[in-house]
Design a protein around this motif. Structure first.
Motif, short mmCIF file in Angstrom:
data_model
loop_
_atom_site.label_atom_id
_atom_site.label_comp_id
_atom_site.label_asym_id
_atom_site.label_seq_id
_atom_site.Cartn_x
_atom_site.Cartn_y
_atom_site.Cartn_z
N ALA A 9 -5.55 4.61 -3.53
CA ALA A 9 -5.73 4.73 -4.98
C ALA A 9 -5.10 3.55 -5.71
CB ALA A 9 -5.14 6.04 -5.47
N GLN A 10 -3.98 3.06 -5.17
CA GLN A 10 -3.33 1.90 -5.78
C GLN A 10 -3.99 0.58 -5.39
OE1 GLN A 10 0.93 2.48 -4.68
NE2 GLN A 10 1.25 2.59 -6.90
N GLY A 11 -4.91 0.63 -4.44
CA GLY A 11 -5.59 -0.58 -4.00
C GLY A 11 -4.81 -1.39 -2.99
N ARG A 12 -3.87 -0.75 -2.29
CA ARG A 12 -3.09 -1.47 -1.29
C ARG A 12 -3.95 -1.81 -0.08
NH1 ARG A 12 3.14 0.74 -1.07
NH2 ARG A 12 3.27 1.60 -3.18
N ASP A 13 -3.75 -2.98 0.47
CA ASP A 13 -4.40 -3.35 1.71
C ASP A 13 -3.81 -2.54 2.86
OD1 ASP A 13 -6.20 -5.59 3.01
OD2 ASP A 13 -4.39 -5.45 4.25
N ARG A 14 -4.58 -2.35 3.92
CA ARG A 14 -4.10 -1.55 5.05
C ARG A 14 -2.86 -2.16 5.71
NH1 ARG A 14 -7.04 2.58 7.31
NH2 ARG A 14 -9.08 3.00 6.38
N SER A 15 -2.73 -3.46 5.61
CA SER A 15 -1.57 -4.12 6.23
C SER A 15 -0.38 -4.21 5.28
CB SER A 15 -1.96 -5.53 6.69
OG SER A 15 -2.40 -6.32 5.59
N ALA A 16 -0.51 -3.65 4.07
CA ALA A 16 0.57 -3.73 3.09
C ALA A 16 1.76 -2.85 3.49
CB ALA A 16 0.05 -3.31 1.72
N ASP A 17 2.93 -3.20 2.98
CA ASP A 17 4.15 -2.43 3.23
C ASP A 17 4.04 -1.07 2.52
OD1 ASP A 17 6.75 -1.67 3.84
OD2 ASP A 17 7.59 -2.68 2.09
N VAL A 18 4.32 0.00 3.23
CA VAL A 18 4.27 1.34 2.65
C VAL A 18 5.62 2.05 2.76
CG1 VAL A 18 1.80 1.66 2.99
CG2 VAL A 18 3.39 2.28 4.83
N ASN A 43 9.57 5.67 -11.64
CA ASN A 43 8.60 4.60 -11.84
C ASN A 43 7.47 4.67 -10.81
OD1 ASN A 43 10.01 3.54 -14.04
ND2 ASN A 43 11.21 2.16 -12.77
N LEU A 44 7.83 4.95 -9.57
CA LEU A 44 6.81 5.05 -8.52
C LEU A 44 5.92 6.26 -8.74
CD1 LEU A 44 5.51 4.15 -5.90
CD2 LEU A 44 7.33 5.34 -4.65
N ILE A 45 6.50 7.40 -9.08
CA ILE A 45 5.71 8.60 -9.32
C ILE A 45 4.74 8.38 -10.48
CG2 ILE A 45 5.83 10.99 -10.11
CD1 ILE A 45 6.55 10.62 -7.17
N ASP A 46 5.21 7.77 -11.55
CA ASP A 46 4.33 7.51 -12.70
C ASP A 46 3.21 6.54 -12.33
OD1 ASP A 46 5.83 9.21 -14.24
OD2 ASP A 46 6.95 7.63 -15.28
N LYS A 104 -0.89 7.40 -12.37
CA LYS A 104 -1.88 6.55 -13.02
C LYS A 104 -2.97 6.13 -12.04
CE LYS A 104 -2.32 2.18 -15.57
NZ LYS A 104 -1.56 1.01 -16.12
N ALA A 105 -2.59 5.84 -10.81
CA ALA A 105 -3.55 5.36 -9.81
C ALA A 105 -4.54 6.44 -9.41
CB ALA A 105 -2.79 4.85 -8.58
N VAL A 106 -4.09 7.68 -9.22
CA VAL A 106 -5.03 8.72 -8.77
C VAL A 106 -5.99 9.13 -9.89
CG1 VAL A 106 -3.55 9.63 -6.96
CG2 VAL A 106 -3.36 10.57 -9.26
N ARG A 107 -5.64 8.83 -11.14
CA ARG A 107 -6.56 9.11 -12.24
C ARG A 107 -7.60 8.01 -12.40
NH1 ARG A 107 -2.97 10.26 -17.34
NH2 ARG A 107 -1.71 8.63 -16.34
N ALA A 108 -7.33 6.82 -11.87
CA ALA A 108 -8.29 5.72 -11.91
C ALA A 108 -8.13 4.93 -10.61
CB ALA A 108 -8.03 4.83 -13.13
N PRO A 109 -8.55 5.50 -9.48
CA PRO A 109 -8.29 4.89 -8.17
C PRO A 109 -9.08 3.62 -7.94
CG PRO A 109 -9.70 6.81 -7.93
CD PRO A 109 -9.26 6.79 -9.35
N VAL A 110 -8.46 2.68 -7.23
CA VAL A 110 -9.13 1.43 -6.86
C VAL A 110 -10.19 1.71 -5.80
CG1 VAL A 110 -8.83 -0.87 -5.87
CG2 VAL A 110 -7.12 0.06 -7.46
N TYR A 111 -9.82 2.50 -4.79
CA TYR A 111 -10.74 2.88 -3.72
C TYR A 111 -11.04 4.37 -3.80
CZ TYR A 111 -9.41 -1.64 -1.75
OH TYR A 111 -9.17 -2.98 -1.57
#
Length: 246
Positions: free
Chosen positions: A46-55, A111-114, A118-125
């Motif tokens: 939802a945030q548009g992170r790449d699969r290789s991004a740090d999680v 900050n992360l929760i907010d 926001k991301a799940v209401r307008a997801p990148v993927y």
């Protein structure tokens, strides 16, 4: 207020869901409830992170899932043909949860929760429920709670389908199972839990890695919506494919 009192709740509902934690080769199983790796993968997408991004920031979130409507486990057989040789591949078994509804909750830094809300209401993927063939049938975001994980699980409305709620209309309050991360030191106070391997360390397809976490089953009591309002629950209109439109 603790900086970790912030909780994002999600409604995971769909005709089919599949949350694998130990699938191998031609047999793709599903757990009986959403996995932490699956839900955090949904949030990362939802945030548009790449699969290789740090999680690592997502992995530190405390996770819980409430089983509002456990659904029915079903099995499907799939066939495939090799793209180059055109030879038939082995028949694979795919397992799903049909007609299930869950409330997932993640607790952590405000900050992360907010940002996740926001991301799940307008997801990148486009989000999906464990597999790409399983889109959600309702909007994902339920809301953000500022009073901690347990309070969120106890106050979030029962999300079961209308026909399920009508079958339990005589109950003023409904008991639901919740699977909750055990915090450091909680095992000594609450007793041992179940160890599962769905703590995401890396979603990189070249080297997916998962650690273990300890979960414990609890009973959460929530008000029956029909018992207080006597009005059938109607899920909000939702078309997940509208995200693909211009």
């Amino acid at each position: 207020m603790s900086e970790h009192a912030n909780v994002l709740t999600l409604c995971l509902a769909g005709p089919l869901q599949s949350w694998g934690a130990s699938s191998r080769f031609a047999r793709r199983t599903t757990e009986r409830a959403p996995t932490k790796s699956g839900v955090l993968g949904l949030l990362a997408a939802a945030q548009g992170r790449d699969r290789s991004a740090d999680v690592s920031d997502l992995a530190q979130l405390r996770f819980a899932v409430r089983l509002d409507q456990p659904g029915t486990r079903m099995r499907d057989y799939q066939t495939a043909t090799h793209g180059d040789t055109h030879k038939s591949m082995p028949i694979s078994e795919r397992f799903y949860l049909a007609d299930a509804v869950f409330v997932a909750a993640v607790e952590g830094d405000r900050n992360l929760i907010d940002a996740l809300h926001k991301a799940v209401r307008a997801p990148v993927y486009l989000p999906f429920l464990g597999r790409r063939s399983c889109p959600p049938s309702r909007p994902l975001a339920l809301g953000v709670h500022r009073s901690g994980l347990w309070r969120a699980l106890e106050t979030e409305r029962w999300q079961a389908s209308a026909w399920v709620q009508r079958r339990r209309i005589r109950e003023r309050r409904v008991e639901l199972e919740a699977l909750v991360d055990l915090t450091v030191g909680a095992e000594r106070a609450e007793g041992p839990g179940d160890v599962v391997r769905d703590q995401p360390l890396s979603f990189d397809p070249r080297h997916r890695r998962y650690g273990t976490r300890t979960v414990r089953s609890h009973t959460v009591v929530v008000a029956h919506p029909l018992g207080t309002h006597r009005k059938p629950f109607t899920p909000p209109a939702h078309d997940p494919m509208s995200l693909l439109e211009d």
